[in-house]
Design an enzyme around this catalytic site. Structure first.
Site, PDB file in Angstrom:
ATOM      1  CG  ASN A  83     -46.165 -25.823  -9.641  1.00 39.78           C
ATOM      2  OD1 ASN A  83     -45.047 -25.575 -10.067  1.00 39.78           O
ATOM      3  ND2 ASN A  83     -46.574 -25.464  -8.443  1.00 39.78           N
ATOM      4  CE  LYS A 105     -45.187 -22.143 -11.621  1.00 38.38           C
ATOM      5  NZ  LYS A 105     -44.503 -21.565 -10.425  1.00 38.38           N
ATOM      6  CB  CYS A 115     -41.918 -29.979  -3.050  1.00 41.15           C
ATOM      7  SG  CYS A 115     -40.132 -29.911  -3.304  1.00 41.15           S
ATOM      8  NE  ARG A 135     -42.404 -26.804  -1.127  1.00 37.43           N
ATOM      9  CZ  ARG A 135     -43.335 -26.217  -1.884  1.00 37.43           C
ATOM     10  NH1 ARG A 135     -44.474 -25.830  -1.333  1.00 37.43           N
ATOM     11  NH2 ARG A 135     -43.136 -26.026  -3.171  1.00 37.43           N
TER      12      ARG A 135
END
Length: 555
Positions: free
Chosen positions: A269, A272, A356, A362
Site C-alpha cells: 500500500n 499508493k 486496515c 475490516r
C-alpha cells in the site's frame, strides 16, 4: 417448475380473464404494480419494490434490490442471483417470454439513478395516517449520533475521567466526511494536533476511541492507515496521539496496533501512498498484522459459496467443496482477530488501535465483534442496534457501494458482503453461546435481508453526512421499527442476562458451521412477514411467507 403466460402491464387494460390477478399481491403503502401475469395457477407480480410469485404450493417474495443479477439460461430459464446468496430459477413457456421478463427485471434491479427512486422513500411518503407519522417522527427525534454518543460515553465511564475529552473538530463534517461530528480523544491532544494527524491518515480518518473497558480502563480505537508512502513519511502529532492514548489508559504495556492486513499487503500500500506504522517511530506501540483478505478476495469467496449452495448437493464432496470456497476460514480469521483484541483489553489491560487500509471494512468487523464479545449490553436488542449504528453507520461503512444500491453504483468491484460476513460471525457466536443473546437467529436473518432490500432507509448512503444531507431519517422508516425490542418474534427464549460477561469463542474452522438459514434454499427459520411488522404498511394475508423463505426451483 414455475411457468407463466404473457404478462400485462398493471396500468394497461388486461384481458378479462386476468382481472382477478390484480389482487394476488397485497401492496404496501407506496407500492405499485408494474407488470402482472399468470398461468397454470402461478402468478407473477412485479412492483416497484419486489417480485412476488405465487405458485400453487408456495410464495416467492424477493425485493428487487436484493437481486444482484438476472440472466437467461437454457433459452426458457431465468436465473435471479440474489445478494444474500439465494438463487431463484423461473421457467417460461417460450424464449420470448423469458427475454421479456429478463428485460423487465434487469430494468428493475439496476442501481437507482436518483436515491429517491428506492422504495424506502415511497413507503413513508404514501403514509397518510396521522398516528403513523407521529410514531415515525418520534423515532427520528429519539435517534441520532449525539444522543447515542452521550449515552455510550456515560455508560462506559468516560465522563468520570479527565484523561479523555470530546472533540468537536469534525463539526459539520469539516475534517472527515466519513466520521461522526463528535469523537473521543485523549485530553492532552489539541484540535490543532488532530488537524495535523488528519493530514497523515487515509481519508483523514484519525485515531478515535470507541470503547472503554470499565474494569481495566483499556480502550479500543479505530482509524485509517498512515500515509507513509515510499518516502517513509512520519508525523510527530500522530506519534504523540498514539502515545497519549496509552498514557490516558495508565497502561503498563505497549499500545497494540492491530493491522487487519498482511505485512506484505500493508507494505504494498505504500506504493499508493499508504502503509503502516514504523515501530521505531512508535516506541510505545507494537504492530500486529492479521492477514485478513481484502474485499476482492472476500467477494470471490462469497461467489464461490453462492455457486456451491445453488447446486444440487453432492454428499460425498460437500465438505471439500465448502472448504474450497474459503468462506469459513475467512470467518475463522475474523473471529481470531477479535478474540486477540478481547484478550488484550480484558486480560492484559492493554489498549488497542485497529485499522486496515481505509478503516471502513475490516476495521468495523474487528471492532464491532470485539465489543460484542466484551460487553453484554451489545448482546441485547437495544445494545446491538447501538453497536451497528455506531461502528457501521456513524463511522462510514460504505453500504451504498458495498451493497450496490447507491446512486449509479454500477461498479461491481466496489461490492462486497462485508456486513453480511460480520453478521455470519455473530451467528457463529449465537450457536456457541445460545443463552448470551437477547435476539434470536430470525433477527439476524431479517437484518441480512434488509441490508439490501431498500424497504428501510437505515443502510442507504455511505456515511452519516450523506444520510443527513439526503434527510434519510425524516423520509424513510428505520429497520429498527421491525427489529425492535418489543417484537416477541425476535426474542431468544434461552436468553439469560446473567450469562457470561466476556465471551471466548472457539475460532477454529472445524467449530464453525455454514449459515444454512441464509445460504441454503428452503432452510430459513420461521419469521414474521415484514408487511405485518413494518409501520405504515397495508394488511397482508396470513398465508404470505416472509422474504427469508425463498422457494428454489431446480428445474
Amino acid at each position: 417448475m414455475v411457468e407463466e403466460d404473457e404478462s400485462v402491464k398493471a396500468n394497461g387494460s388486461p384481458d378479462l380473464h386476468l382481472q382477478h390477478l390484480q389482487v394476488s399481491c397485497p401492496l404496501l403503502n407506496g407500492e405499485r404494480v408494474e407488470y402482472e401475469g399468470g398461468a397454470g395457477g402461478s402468478v407473477f407480480t412485479l412492483t416497484n419494490y419486489r417480485l412476488h410469485i405465487r405458485t400453487q404450493d408456495d410464495i416467492i417474495n424477493v425485493p428487487v434490490q436484493l437481486v444482484e443479477s438476472v440472466e437467461c439460461r437454457d433459452v426458457t430459464q431465468l436465473h435471479l442471483t440474489c445478494k444474500d446468496c439465494k438463487v431463484i430459477r423461473c421457467h417460461f413457456l417460450s424464449a420470448e417470454q423469458c427475454q421479456d421478463w429478463s428485460r423487465r427485471m434487469n430494468a428493475s434491479v439496476r442501481p437507482p439513478v436518483r436515491l429517491e427512486e428506492v422504495f424506502a422513500f415511497a413507503l413513508l411518503s404514501c403514509s397518510t395516517s396521522t398516528e403513523e407519522r407521529e410514531v415515525h417522527d418520534g423515532m427520528c427525534r429519539t435517534g441520532g449520533h449525539q444522543h447515542r454518543f452521550k449515552s455510550e460515553m456515560e455508560r462506559m465511564g468516560f465522563h468520570t475521567h479527565s484523561d479523555w475529552r470530546i472533540s468537536n473538530i469534525n463539526h459539520n463534517y469539516r475534517l472527515c466526511s466519513s466520521y461522526p461530528q463528535q469523537i473521543l480523544v485523549p485530553a492532552s491532544v489539541t484540535d490543532q494536533q488532530l488537524e495535523n494527524v488528519a493530514a497523515f491518515r487515509s481519508w483523514k480518518r484519525i485515531p478515535a476511541v470507541v470503547y472503554r473497558h470499565q474494569s481495566s480502563g483499556a480502550v479500543i480505537g479505530r482509524c485509517g492507515q498512515p500515509e507513509v508512502s515510499w518516502w517513509g513519511w512520519r508525523n510527530a502529532d500522530d506519534e504523540h496521539l498514539l502515545q497519549s492514548i496509552a498514557k490516558a489508559c495508565a497502561a503498563d504495556q505497549k499500545l497494540l496496533i492491530m493491522d487487519a492486513r498482511s505485512y506484505a499487503a500493508a507494505v504494498a500500500n505504500r506504493a499508493k501512498g499508504g502503509g503502516c506504522e514504523c515501530p521505531e517511530y512508535y516506541p510505545g506501540c507494537e504492530v500486529m498484522f492479521m492477514g485478513m483478505a481484502n474485499i476482492h478476495s472476500i467477494r470471490r469467496s462469497f461467489q464461490c459459496l453462492r455457486s456451491l449452495c445453488a447446486q444440487v448437493p453432492d454428499p460425498v464432496n460437500w465438505l471439500s467443496a465448502l472448504e474450497s470456497t474459503k468462506w469459513l476460514p475467512h470467518l475463522s480469521l475474523l473471529l481470531k482477530a477479535s478474540l486477540l483484541v478481547v484478550n488484550a483489553v480484558d486480560r492484559d489491560h492493554r489498549p488497542v488501535l485497529v485499522h486496515c487500509s481505509d478503516g471502513w471494512d475490516r476495521t468495523p468487523q474487528i471492532v464491532a465483534l470485539s465489543k460484542l464479545l466484551l460487553d453484554p449490553f451489545y448482546r441485547t436488542i437495544k445494545g446491538f442496534q447501538v453497536l451497528v449504528e455506531t461502528e457501521w453507520l456513524d463511522y462510514g461503512h460504505k453500504f451504498a457501494g458495498r451493497c450496490g444500491h447507491g446512486e449509479n453504483a454500477d461498479d461491481v468491484n466496489e461490492r462486497c458482503p462485508v456486513f453480511l460476513q460480520w453478521l455470519d460471525c455473530v451467528h457463529q457466536l449465537q450457536r456457541q453461546f445460545p443463552c448470551s443473546f437477547e435476539f434470536n437467529e430470525p433477527f439476524l436473518v431479517k437484518l441480512v435481508q434488509h441490508t439490501y432490500s431498500c424497504l428501510f432507509g437505515t443502510f442507504l448512503c455511505n456515511s452519516v453526512k450523506e444520510r443527513e444531507e439526503r434527510q434519510i431519517h425524516q423520509n424513510t422508516c428505520s429497520v429498527w421499527s421491525l427489529l425492535r425490542a418489543g417484537n416477541p418474534a425476535f426474542h431468544n427464549i434461552l436468553y439469560s442476562p446473567r450469562s457470561e460477561t466476556v465471551l471466548h469463542p472457539v475460532c477454529h474452522v472445524r467449530n464453525l458451521m455454514l449459515w444454512s438459514a441464509v445460504y441454503l434454499p428452503n432452510s430459513a427459520p420461521s419469521t414474521p412477514s415484514d408487511e405485518s411488522c413494518v409501520p405504515h404498511s397495508a394488511p397482508v394475508s396470513p398465508e404470505d411467507t416472509p422474504v427469508s423463505s425463498f422457494s428454489m426451483n431446480d428445474g
